[in-house]
Design a protein around this motif. Structure first.
Motif, PDB file in Angstrom:
ATOM      1  N   PHE A  24     -40.114  -9.617  10.696  1.00  0.00           N
ATOM      2  CA  PHE A  24     -38.556  -9.493  11.744  1.00  0.00           C
ATOM      3  C   PHE A  24     -36.963  -9.673  11.073  1.00  0.00           C
ATOM      4  CE2 PHE A  24     -35.796 -10.638  15.590  1.00  0.00           C
ATOM      5  CZ  PHE A  24     -35.909  -9.635  15.948  1.00  0.00           C
ATOM      6  N   PHE A  25     -36.777  -9.257  10.644  1.00  0.00           N
ATOM      7  CA  PHE A  25     -35.383  -9.375  10.415  1.00  0.00           C
ATOM      8  C   PHE A  25     -34.231  -8.754  11.223  1.00  0.00           C
ATOM      9  CE2 PHE A  25     -37.944 -10.074   6.748  1.00  0.00           C
ATOM     10  CZ  PHE A  25     -36.898 -10.970   5.471  1.00  0.00           C
ATOM     11  N   SER A  26     -33.989  -9.694  11.689  1.00  0.00           N
ATOM     12  CA  SER A  26     -33.144  -8.360  13.412  1.00  0.00           C
ATOM     13  C   SER A  26     -32.256  -9.789  14.092  1.00  0.00           C
ATOM     14  CB  SER A  26     -33.859  -7.157  14.078  1.00  0.00           C
ATOM     15  OG  SER A  26     -32.659  -6.870  14.919  1.00  0.00           O
ATOM     16  N   GLY A 300     -21.779 -14.750   2.561  1.00  0.00           N
ATOM     17  CA  GLY A 300     -22.343 -16.742   3.202  1.00  0.00           C
ATOM     18  C   GLY A 300     -22.559 -15.751   4.444  1.00  0.00           C
ATOM     19  N   TYR A 301     -22.232 -15.092   4.871  1.00  0.00           N
ATOM     20  CA  TYR A 301     -22.668 -13.896   6.260  1.00  0.00           C
ATOM     21  C   TYR A 301     -24.195 -13.797   6.600  1.00  0.00           C
ATOM     22  CZ  TYR A 301     -22.328 -11.957  10.814  1.00  0.00           C
ATOM     23  OH  TYR A 301     -22.095 -11.463  12.031  1.00  0.00           O
ATOM     24  N   PRO A 302     -25.545 -13.816   7.023  1.00  0.00           N
ATOM     25  CA  PRO A 302     -26.299 -13.820   7.125  1.00  0.00           C
ATOM     26  C   PRO A 302     -26.787 -11.723   7.387  1.00  0.00           C
ATOM     27  CG  PRO A 302     -25.841 -14.520   9.493  1.00  0.00           C
ATOM     28  CD  PRO A 302     -24.707 -14.624   8.563  1.00  0.00           C
ATOM     29  N   VAL A 303     -25.410 -11.388   7.509  1.00  0.00           N
ATOM     30  CA  VAL A 303     -26.040  -9.911   7.742  1.00  0.00           C
ATOM     31  C   VAL A 303     -25.493  -9.216   6.734  1.00  0.00           C
ATOM     32  CG1 VAL A 303     -25.162  -7.991   8.811  1.00  0.00           C
ATOM     33  CG2 VAL A 303     -25.217  -9.380  10.430  1.00  0.00           C
ATOM     34  N   PHE A 304     -26.901  -8.066   6.242  1.00  0.00           N
ATOM     35  CA  PHE A 304     -26.528  -7.014   5.030  1.00  0.00           C
ATOM     36  C   PHE A 304     -26.932  -5.394   5.871  1.00  0.00           C
ATOM     37  CE2 PHE A 304     -27.846 -11.194   3.361  1.00  0.00           C
ATOM     38  CZ  PHE A 304     -27.737 -11.525   2.276  1.00  0.00           C
ATOM     39  N   PHE A 305     -25.680  -5.103   5.588  1.00  0.00           N
ATOM     40  CA  PHE A 305     -25.427  -3.793   6.311  1.00  0.00           C
ATOM     41  C   PHE A 305     -25.828  -2.332   5.282  1.00  0.00           C
ATOM     42  CE2 PHE A 305     -22.520   0.038   6.806  1.00  0.00           C
ATOM     43  CZ  PHE A 305     -23.161   0.704   8.171  1.00  0.00           C
ATOM     44  N   THR A 306     -26.147  -1.638   5.469  1.00  0.00           N
ATOM     45  CA  THR A 306     -26.316  -0.400   4.413  1.00  0.00           C
ATOM     46  C   THR A 306     -25.812   0.862   5.176  1.00  0.00           C
ATOM     47  OG1 THR A 306     -27.948   0.516   3.098  1.00  0.00           O
ATOM     48  CG2 THR A 306     -28.681  -0.304   5.203  1.00  0.00           C
ATOM     49  N   LYS A 307     -25.317   1.957   4.346  1.00  0.00           N
ATOM     50  CA  LYS A 307     -25.547   2.911   5.269  1.00  0.00           C
ATOM     51  C   LYS A 307     -26.351   3.903   5.252  1.00  0.00           C
ATOM     52  CE  LYS A 307     -20.295   3.710   4.399  1.00  0.00           C
ATOM     53  NZ  LYS A 307     -19.319   4.169   3.891  1.00  0.00           N
ATOM     54  N   GLN A 308     -27.429   4.082   4.205  1.00  0.00           N
ATOM     55  CA  GLN A 308     -29.052   3.952   4.597  1.00  0.00           C
ATOM     56  C   GLN A 308     -29.814   4.100   5.026  1.00  0.00           C
ATOM     57  OE1 GLN A 308     -29.560   5.826   1.294  1.00  0.00           O
ATOM     58  NE2 GLN A 308     -27.815   5.928   0.794  1.00  0.00           N
ATOM     59  N   GLN A 319     -44.243  -3.048   7.506  1.00  0.00           N
ATOM     60  CA  GLN A 319     -44.470  -3.779   8.460  1.00  0.00           C
ATOM     61  C   GLN A 319     -43.813  -4.889   8.606  1.00  0.00           C
ATOM     62  OE1 GLN A 319     -48.034  -2.471   7.189  1.00  0.00           O
ATOM     63  NE2 GLN A 319     -47.482  -1.381   9.123  1.00  0.00           N
ATOM     64  N   LEU A 320     -42.368  -4.632   8.195  1.00  0.00           N
ATOM     65  CA  LEU A 320     -40.932  -5.239   7.997  1.00  0.00           C
ATOM     66  C   LEU A 320     -39.789  -4.141   9.236  1.00  0.00           C
ATOM     67  CD1 LEU A 320     -39.534  -7.000   5.513  1.00  0.00           C
ATOM     68  CD2 LEU A 320     -37.510  -6.249   6.828  1.00  0.00           C
ATOM     69  N   PHE A 321     -39.555  -5.017  10.462  1.00  0.00           N
ATOM     70  CA  PHE A 321     -38.752  -4.556  11.251  1.00  0.00           C
ATOM     71  C   PHE A 321     -37.648  -5.326  10.939  1.00  0.00           C
ATOM     72  CE2 PHE A 321     -36.317  -5.205  15.084  1.00  0.00           C
ATOM     73  CZ  PHE A 321     -37.019  -3.837  15.597  1.00  0.00           C
ATOM     74  N   VAL A 322     -36.282  -4.228  10.667  1.00  0.00           N
ATOM     75  CA  VAL A 322     -34.838  -4.720  10.921  1.00  0.00           C
ATOM     76  C   VAL A 322     -34.200  -3.779  11.896  1.00  0.00           C
ATOM     77  CG1 VAL A 322     -35.370  -4.802   8.151  1.00  0.00           C
ATOM     78  CG2 VAL A 322     -34.451  -2.460   9.254  1.00  0.00           C
ATOM     79  N   TYR A 323     -32.549  -4.252  11.868  1.00  0.00           N
ATOM     80  CA  TYR A 323     -32.089  -4.008  13.010  1.00  0.00           C
ATOM     81  C   TYR A 323     -31.418  -2.352  13.047  1.00  0.00           C
ATOM     82  CZ  TYR A 323     -27.144  -3.914  15.431  1.00  0.00           C
ATOM     83  OH  TYR A 323     -26.780  -3.721  16.406  1.00  0.00           O
ATOM     84  N   SER A 324     -31.845  -1.581  13.450  1.00  0.00           N
ATOM     85  CA  SER A 324     -31.257   0.145  13.078  1.00  0.00           C
ATOM     86  C   SER A 324     -31.428   0.785  14.772  1.00  0.00           C
ATOM     87  CB  SER A 324     -32.501   0.526  12.399  1.00  0.00           C
ATOM     88  OG  SER A 324     -31.970   1.868  12.276  1.00  0.00           O
ATOM     89  N   ARG A 337     -28.907  -2.501   9.230  1.00  0.00           N
ATOM     90  CA  ARG A 337     -28.113  -4.046   8.725  1.00  0.00           C
ATOM     91  C   ARG A 337     -29.889  -4.886   9.034  1.00  0.00           C
ATOM     92  NH1 ARG A 337     -25.054  -6.837  13.608  1.00  0.00           N
ATOM     93  NH2 ARG A 337     -25.579  -5.591  15.063  1.00  0.00           N
ATOM     94  N   VAL A 338     -29.512  -5.496   7.780  1.00  0.00           N
ATOM     95  CA  VAL A 338     -30.900  -6.726   8.244  1.00  0.00           C
ATOM     96  C   VAL A 338     -30.080  -7.964   8.041  1.00  0.00           C
ATOM     97  CG1 VAL A 338     -31.886  -7.787   5.765  1.00  0.00           C
ATOM     98  CG2 VAL A 338     -32.104  -5.785   5.834  1.00  0.00           C
TER      99      VAL A 338
END
Length: 361
Positions: A24-26, A300-308, A319-324, A337-338
Protein backbone atom coordinates in the motif's frame (compact mmCIF):
# COMPACT_ATOMS: atom_id res chain seq x y z
CA UNK A 1 -11.17 5.33 -14.24
CA UNK A 2 -9.55 3.78 -11.17
CA UNK A 3 -10.99 0.61 -9.69
CA UNK A 4 -12.48 1.21 -6.26
CA UNK A 5 -11.30 -1.10 -3.50
CA UNK A 6 -13.50 -1.76 -0.47
CA UNK A 7 -11.77 -3.30 2.53
CA UNK A 8 -12.62 -3.89 6.19
CA UNK A 9 -9.38 -3.03 7.96
CA UNK A 10 -7.01 -0.10 8.47
CA UNK A 11 -4.51 0.23 5.58
CA UNK A 12 -0.89 -0.17 6.61
CA UNK A 13 2.11 -1.57 4.73
CA UNK A 14 -0.38 -3.85 3.04
CA UNK A 15 -4.06 -4.13 2.31
CA UNK A 16 -6.10 -7.26 1.67
CA UNK A 17 -8.73 -7.38 -1.04
CA UNK A 18 -10.58 -10.41 -2.43
CA UNK A 19 -7.95 -12.87 -1.27
CA UNK A 20 -5.02 -10.80 -2.56
CA UNK A 21 -2.40 -8.89 -0.55
CA UNK A 22 -1.17 -5.58 -1.96
CA UNK A 23 1.66 -3.31 -0.88
CA UNK A 24 0.00 0.00 0.00
CA UNK A 25 1.53 3.30 -1.18
CA UNK A 26 -1.38 5.69 -0.72
CA UNK A 27 -3.20 7.62 2.02
CA UNK A 28 -1.86 10.45 4.14
CA UNK A 29 -0.70 8.67 7.33
CA UNK A 30 2.80 9.93 6.61
CA UNK A 31 4.22 9.20 10.07
CA UNK A 32 2.39 5.87 10.37
CA UNK A 33 0.88 6.76 13.74
CA UNK A 34 -2.62 5.27 13.24
CA UNK A 35 -0.96 1.94 12.39
CA UNK A 36 1.52 2.04 15.28
CA UNK A 37 0.46 -0.34 18.08
CA UNK A 38 2.09 1.81 20.79
CA UNK A 39 0.13 4.85 19.61
CA UNK A 40 -3.04 2.78 19.56
CA UNK A 41 -2.41 1.72 23.15
CA UNK A 42 -1.90 5.33 24.23
CA UNK A 43 -5.20 6.22 22.60
CA UNK A 44 -7.02 3.29 24.21
CA UNK A 45 -5.70 4.27 27.65
CA UNK A 46 -6.90 7.84 27.06
CA UNK A 47 -10.33 6.65 25.94
CA UNK A 48 -10.71 4.85 29.26
CA UNK A 49 -10.19 8.21 30.96
CA UNK A 50 -12.05 10.56 28.62
CA UNK A 51 -14.42 8.30 26.70
CA UNK A 52 -14.93 8.44 22.95
CA UNK A 53 -16.20 12.02 22.68
CA UNK A 54 -16.73 15.18 24.75
CA UNK A 55 -20.25 16.26 23.84
CA UNK A 56 -20.04 19.87 24.94
CA UNK A 57 -19.09 23.33 23.71
CA UNK A 58 -15.50 24.44 24.32
CA UNK A 59 -17.01 27.69 25.59
CA UNK A 60 -19.18 25.98 28.20
CA UNK A 61 -18.88 26.37 31.94
CA UNK A 62 -17.28 22.92 32.32
CA UNK A 63 -13.97 22.65 30.52
CA UNK A 64 -11.31 19.97 30.15
CA UNK A 65 -7.75 21.10 30.80
CA UNK A 66 -6.36 18.71 28.18
CA UNK A 67 -7.45 21.05 25.36
CA UNK A 68 -5.39 24.00 26.55
CA UNK A 69 -2.45 21.72 27.38
CA UNK A 70 -2.42 20.15 23.92
CA UNK A 71 -2.94 23.49 22.18
CA UNK A 72 -0.03 25.02 24.06
CA UNK A 73 2.17 22.11 23.00
CA UNK A 74 1.05 22.29 19.36
CA UNK A 75 1.80 26.02 19.30
CA UNK A 76 5.22 25.52 20.87
CA UNK A 77 6.20 22.82 18.37
CA UNK A 78 5.04 24.84 15.36
CA UNK A 79 6.47 28.08 16.75
CA UNK A 80 3.25 30.10 16.71
CA UNK A 81 2.03 32.23 19.62
CA UNK A 82 -1.13 30.15 20.08
CA UNK A 83 -3.19 27.26 18.69
CA UNK A 84 -6.87 26.31 18.67
CA UNK A 85 -8.14 22.78 17.97
CA UNK A 86 -11.35 21.79 16.21
CA UNK A 87 -13.03 18.57 15.16
CA UNK A 88 -11.44 18.51 11.68
CA UNK A 89 -9.23 20.41 9.28
CA UNK A 90 -12.32 21.24 7.25
CA UNK A 91 -13.91 22.79 10.34
CA UNK A 92 -10.71 24.74 11.06
CA UNK A 93 -10.92 26.35 7.64
CA UNK A 94 -14.65 26.95 7.81
CA UNK A 95 -14.61 28.65 11.21
CA UNK A 96 -12.06 31.13 9.80
CA UNK A 97 -14.07 31.68 6.61
CA UNK A 98 -17.18 32.29 8.71
CA UNK A 99 -15.29 34.80 10.87
CA UNK A 100 -13.88 36.63 7.83
CA UNK A 101 -17.28 36.73 6.17
CA UNK A 102 -18.71 38.45 9.26
CA UNK A 103 -16.03 41.15 8.77
CA UNK A 104 -17.16 41.64 5.14
CA UNK A 105 -13.72 40.63 3.92
CA UNK A 106 -12.89 40.40 0.23
CA UNK A 107 -11.79 36.82 -0.43
CA UNK A 108 -8.80 36.30 -2.73
CA UNK A 109 -7.96 32.67 -3.45
CA UNK A 110 -4.74 31.14 -4.65
CA UNK A 111 -4.67 28.36 -7.25
CA UNK A 112 -6.12 25.04 -6.03
CA UNK A 113 -6.98 26.52 -2.62
CA UNK A 114 -8.45 23.68 -0.55
CA UNK A 115 -12.27 23.57 -0.20
CA UNK A 116 -11.82 23.87 3.57
CA UNK A 117 -10.99 27.54 2.96
CA UNK A 118 -13.92 28.31 0.65
CA UNK A 119 -16.47 30.83 1.92
CA UNK A 120 -19.14 29.46 -0.43
CA UNK A 121 -19.92 25.94 -1.66
CA UNK A 122 -18.42 26.86 -5.04
CA UNK A 123 -15.73 29.44 -5.73
CA UNK A 124 -13.77 30.37 -8.84
CA UNK A 125 -10.09 29.64 -8.40
CA UNK A 126 -7.25 31.07 -10.52
CA UNK A 127 -6.15 28.83 -13.37
CA UNK A 128 -2.60 30.18 -13.30
CA UNK A 129 0.25 28.25 -11.75
CA UNK A 130 0.97 29.27 -8.16
CA UNK A 131 4.26 30.85 -9.27
CA UNK A 132 2.56 33.02 -11.92
CA UNK A 133 -0.31 33.93 -9.60
CA UNK A 134 2.04 34.95 -6.77
CA UNK A 135 3.95 37.31 -9.09
CA UNK A 136 0.74 39.16 -9.97
CA UNK A 137 -1.25 39.20 -6.74
CA UNK A 138 0.41 42.24 -5.12
CA UNK A 139 -0.15 44.44 -8.19
CA UNK A 140 -3.69 43.12 -8.52
CA UNK A 141 -4.53 44.16 -4.97
CA UNK A 142 -2.97 47.60 -5.45
CA UNK A 143 -5.02 48.14 -8.61
CA UNK A 144 -8.23 47.20 -6.83
CA UNK A 145 -7.43 49.45 -3.89
CA UNK A 146 -6.60 52.36 -6.19
CA UNK A 147 -9.88 51.88 -8.01
CA UNK A 148 -11.77 51.72 -4.71
CA UNK A 149 -13.26 48.40 -5.69
CA UNK A 150 -12.13 46.96 -2.37
CA UNK A 151 -11.82 49.28 0.62
CA UNK A 152 -12.46 46.78 3.40
CA UNK A 153 -10.37 43.97 4.82
CA UNK A 154 -8.80 41.48 2.42
CA UNK A 155 -8.36 37.76 3.05
CA UNK A 156 -5.83 35.83 0.95
CA UNK A 157 -6.39 32.09 1.19
CA UNK A 158 -3.84 29.58 -0.14
CA UNK A 159 -2.38 26.13 0.37
CA UNK A 160 1.15 25.75 1.72
CA UNK A 161 2.02 23.09 -0.86
CA UNK A 162 0.55 21.39 -3.89
CA UNK A 163 -0.01 18.07 -2.16
CA UNK A 164 -1.24 16.37 -5.33
CA UNK A 165 1.60 17.32 -7.68
CA UNK A 166 4.24 17.41 -4.94
CA UNK A 167 5.30 21.03 -5.37
CA UNK A 168 6.47 23.29 -2.53
CA UNK A 169 5.33 26.88 -2.86
CA UNK A 170 7.59 29.92 -2.54
CA UNK A 171 6.16 32.60 -0.24
CA UNK A 172 8.57 35.47 -0.97
CA UNK A 173 5.64 37.30 -2.58
CA UNK A 174 4.13 38.11 0.83
CA UNK A 175 6.82 40.78 1.26
CA UNK A 176 5.39 42.69 -1.71
CA UNK A 177 1.78 42.85 -0.53
CA UNK A 178 0.37 46.37 0.00
CA UNK A 179 0.47 47.69 3.57
CA UNK A 180 -2.32 50.26 3.24
CA UNK A 181 -5.21 47.85 3.83
CA UNK A 182 -5.86 45.19 6.48
CA UNK A 183 -4.82 41.80 5.08
CA UNK A 184 -5.26 38.39 6.66
CA UNK A 185 -3.22 35.61 5.09
CA UNK A 186 -4.77 32.17 5.65
CA UNK A 187 -2.62 29.16 4.75
CA UNK A 188 -3.81 25.53 4.76
CA UNK A 189 -0.83 23.46 5.91
CA UNK A 190 -2.57 20.10 6.28
CA UNK A 191 0.11 18.24 4.34
CA UNK A 192 3.09 20.11 5.79
CA UNK A 193 2.67 19.90 9.55
CA UNK A 194 4.50 16.96 11.08
CA UNK A 195 6.59 16.48 7.92
CA UNK A 196 8.23 19.62 6.56
CA UNK A 197 10.70 21.84 8.43
CA UNK A 198 11.35 19.14 11.05
CA UNK A 199 7.63 18.80 11.63
CA UNK A 200 6.93 22.51 12.17
CA UNK A 201 5.27 22.91 8.80
CA UNK A 202 4.96 26.26 7.05
CA UNK A 203 4.43 28.57 10.06
CA UNK A 204 8.06 29.54 10.84
CA UNK A 205 8.87 30.16 7.17
CA UNK A 206 6.01 32.60 6.56
CA UNK A 207 6.06 34.17 10.02
CA UNK A 208 9.73 35.07 9.49
CA UNK A 209 8.89 36.82 6.22
CA UNK A 210 6.05 38.75 7.89
CA UNK A 211 7.90 39.71 11.10
CA UNK A 212 7.92 43.43 10.19
CA UNK A 213 4.54 43.40 8.46
CA UNK A 214 1.02 44.34 9.55
CA UNK A 215 -0.38 41.32 7.74
CA UNK A 216 -2.15 38.89 10.06
CA UNK A 217 -1.21 35.23 9.60
CA UNK A 218 -3.47 32.26 10.27
CA UNK A 219 -2.39 28.71 9.45
CA UNK A 220 -4.95 25.91 9.39
CA UNK A 221 -4.28 22.20 9.33
CA UNK A 222 -5.84 18.79 9.41
CA UNK A 223 -4.27 16.76 12.20
CA UNK A 224 -5.63 13.58 10.60
CA UNK A 225 -2.70 13.24 8.22
CA UNK A 226 0.90 13.12 9.50
CA UNK A 227 -0.19 13.77 13.08
CA UNK A 228 -2.57 10.79 13.12
CA UNK A 229 -5.25 12.61 15.14
CA UNK A 230 -8.96 12.99 14.31
CA UNK A 231 -9.14 16.77 14.36
CA UNK A 232 -7.84 20.06 13.04
CA UNK A 233 -6.05 23.14 14.33
CA UNK A 234 -5.56 26.85 13.73
CA UNK A 235 -2.29 28.64 14.51
CA UNK A 236 -2.02 32.39 15.00
CA UNK A 237 -1.76 35.26 17.48
CA UNK A 238 -3.58 34.68 20.77
CA UNK A 239 -5.90 37.68 20.36
CA UNK A 240 -6.84 36.59 16.85
CA UNK A 241 -7.64 33.04 17.94
CA UNK A 242 -9.57 34.33 20.95
CA UNK A 243 -11.75 36.43 18.63
CA UNK A 244 -12.43 33.33 16.51
CA UNK A 245 -13.17 31.30 19.64
CA UNK A 246 -15.84 33.78 20.70
CA UNK A 247 -17.86 33.34 17.50
CA UNK A 248 -21.13 31.44 17.56
CA UNK A 249 -19.74 29.17 14.84
CA UNK A 250 -16.92 27.97 17.10
CA UNK A 251 -19.04 27.89 20.23
CA UNK A 252 -21.57 25.61 18.54
CA UNK A 253 -18.92 23.18 17.24
CA UNK A 254 -18.40 19.83 18.88
CA UNK A 255 -14.73 19.76 19.92
CA UNK A 256 -11.97 17.37 19.00
CA UNK A 257 -11.96 14.18 21.07
CA UNK A 258 -10.00 14.77 24.31
CA UNK A 259 -8.64 11.21 24.34
CA UNK A 260 -6.79 11.85 21.09
CA UNK A 261 -5.22 15.01 22.48
CA UNK A 262 -4.05 13.25 25.63
CA UNK A 263 -2.48 10.53 23.47
CA UNK A 264 -0.73 13.26 21.50
CA UNK A 265 0.68 14.75 24.71
CA UNK A 266 2.30 11.40 25.57
CA UNK A 267 3.64 10.46 22.13
CA UNK A 268 6.77 12.61 21.70
CA UNK A 269 9.05 9.61 21.15
CA UNK A 270 6.68 8.03 18.62
CA UNK A 271 6.45 11.24 16.60
CA UNK A 272 10.22 11.67 16.58
CA UNK A 273 10.78 8.06 15.53
CA UNK A 274 8.09 8.36 12.85
CA UNK A 275 9.72 11.46 11.32
CA UNK A 276 13.11 9.77 11.33
CA UNK A 277 11.76 6.66 9.59
CA UNK A 278 9.77 8.73 7.12
CA UNK A 279 12.73 10.85 6.07
CA UNK A 280 14.87 7.73 5.69
CA UNK A 281 12.19 6.16 3.48
CA UNK A 282 11.75 9.35 1.44
CA UNK A 283 15.50 9.51 0.81
CA UNK A 284 15.52 5.91 -0.39
CA UNK A 285 12.52 6.56 -2.64
CA UNK A 286 14.16 9.69 -4.06
CA UNK A 287 17.32 7.72 -4.81
CA UNK A 288 15.45 4.91 -6.58
CA UNK A 289 12.47 6.62 -8.22
CA UNK A 290 13.66 10.04 -9.41
CA UNK A 291 16.27 8.73 -11.89
CA UNK A 292 13.40 7.18 -13.89
CA UNK A 293 12.22 10.67 -14.87
CA UNK A 294 8.58 9.66 -14.32
CA UNK A 295 7.92 11.68 -11.18
CA UNK A 296 7.52 15.26 -10.01
CA UNK A 297 8.63 15.53 -6.41
CA UNK A 298 9.35 18.17 -3.76
CA UNK A 299 12.51 17.26 -1.86
CA UNK A 300 11.78 15.82 1.57
CA UNK A 301 8.06 15.44 0.85
CA UNK A 302 6.50 11.94 0.84
CA UNK A 303 4.54 12.29 -2.44
CA UNK A 304 5.80 11.35 -5.91
CA UNK A 305 3.41 12.57 -8.65
CA UNK A 306 3.37 11.21 -12.19
CA UNK A 307 1.42 12.08 -15.33
CA UNK A 308 1.76 8.44 -16.37
CA UNK A 309 -1.68 7.30 -15.21
CA UNK A 310 -1.04 3.91 -16.77
CA UNK A 311 1.33 3.25 -13.88
CA UNK A 312 -1.62 2.63 -11.55
CA UNK A 313 -3.12 -0.40 -13.33
CA UNK A 314 0.35 -1.77 -14.03
CA UNK A 315 1.31 -1.68 -10.36
CA UNK A 316 -2.10 -3.02 -9.36
CA UNK A 317 -1.56 -6.05 -11.60
CA UNK A 318 1.60 -6.68 -9.59
CA UNK A 319 -0.09 -6.39 -6.16
CA UNK A 320 0.95 -2.82 -5.42
CA UNK A 321 -1.69 -0.16 -4.74
CA UNK A 322 -1.05 3.58 -5.26
CA UNK A 323 -3.21 6.70 -5.14
CA UNK A 324 -5.15 7.31 -8.39
CA UNK A 325 -8.54 9.04 -8.42
CA UNK A 326 -10.19 12.33 -9.36
CA UNK A 327 -9.73 15.06 -6.74
CA UNK A 328 -11.21 17.21 -5.23
CA UNK A 329 -14.39 16.40 -7.22
CA UNK A 330 -15.35 13.49 -9.44
CA UNK A 331 -15.30 15.92 -12.38
CA UNK A 332 -11.60 16.66 -11.92
CA UNK A 333 -8.86 14.81 -13.73
CA UNK A 334 -7.65 11.66 -12.05
CA UNK A 335 -4.11 11.93 -10.74
CA UNK A 336 -1.60 9.25 -9.94
CA UNK A 337 0.88 9.55 -7.09
CA UNK A 338 2.97 7.32 -4.90
CA UNK A 339 2.85 8.09 -1.17
CA UNK A 340 5.70 7.03 1.12
CA UNK A 341 4.98 6.48 4.82
CA UNK A 342 6.97 5.73 7.94
CA UNK A 343 5.51 2.23 8.14
CA UNK A 344 7.14 1.15 4.86
CA UNK A 345 10.17 -1.13 4.95
CA UNK A 346 13.14 -0.72 2.65
CA UNK A 347 12.16 -3.88 0.78
CA UNK A 348 8.73 -2.36 0.02
CA UNK A 349 10.29 0.69 -1.60
CA UNK A 350 12.80 -1.43 -3.48
CA UNK A 351 9.95 -3.57 -4.86
CA UNK A 352 8.11 -0.41 -5.91
CA UNK A 353 11.23 0.84 -7.70
CA UNK A 354 11.66 -2.46 -9.53
CA UNK A 355 8.09 -2.33 -10.83
CA UNK A 356 8.41 1.34 -11.86
CA UNK A 357 11.58 0.50 -13.79
CA UNK A 358 9.80 -2.41 -15.48
CA UNK A 359 6.87 -0.14 -16.37
CA UNK A 360 9.18 2.41 -17.95
CA UNK A 361 10.88 -0.27 -20.04
Amino acid sequence: MSENFEINHLPGRTIHHEGQTYLFFSGTAYLGLPQHTDFQELTLDSIRRYGTVFGSSRNGNLRLAVYEEAEAKLAAIVGSPAALTLSSGMMAGQVISNWLRAQHATFVYGPSAHPALWHEPTVTLPTLSFADWSVQIADQLRTELTGNRSTGPVAILVNSIDAVRSERYNFDWVNDLPDDCPITLVVDDSHGIGVLNDGQGIWPEIAHKLKDSQIRLLVTTSLAKAMGLPGGAIFGDADLLNAIRQTAFFGACSPMTPASLEAYLKADTLYAEGRERLQRNIHLAETLLLPTGLFHHAEGYPVFFTKQDGLYPYLLDHQLFVYSFAYPTAADRANTRVVISAFHESADIERLAELVADFKR
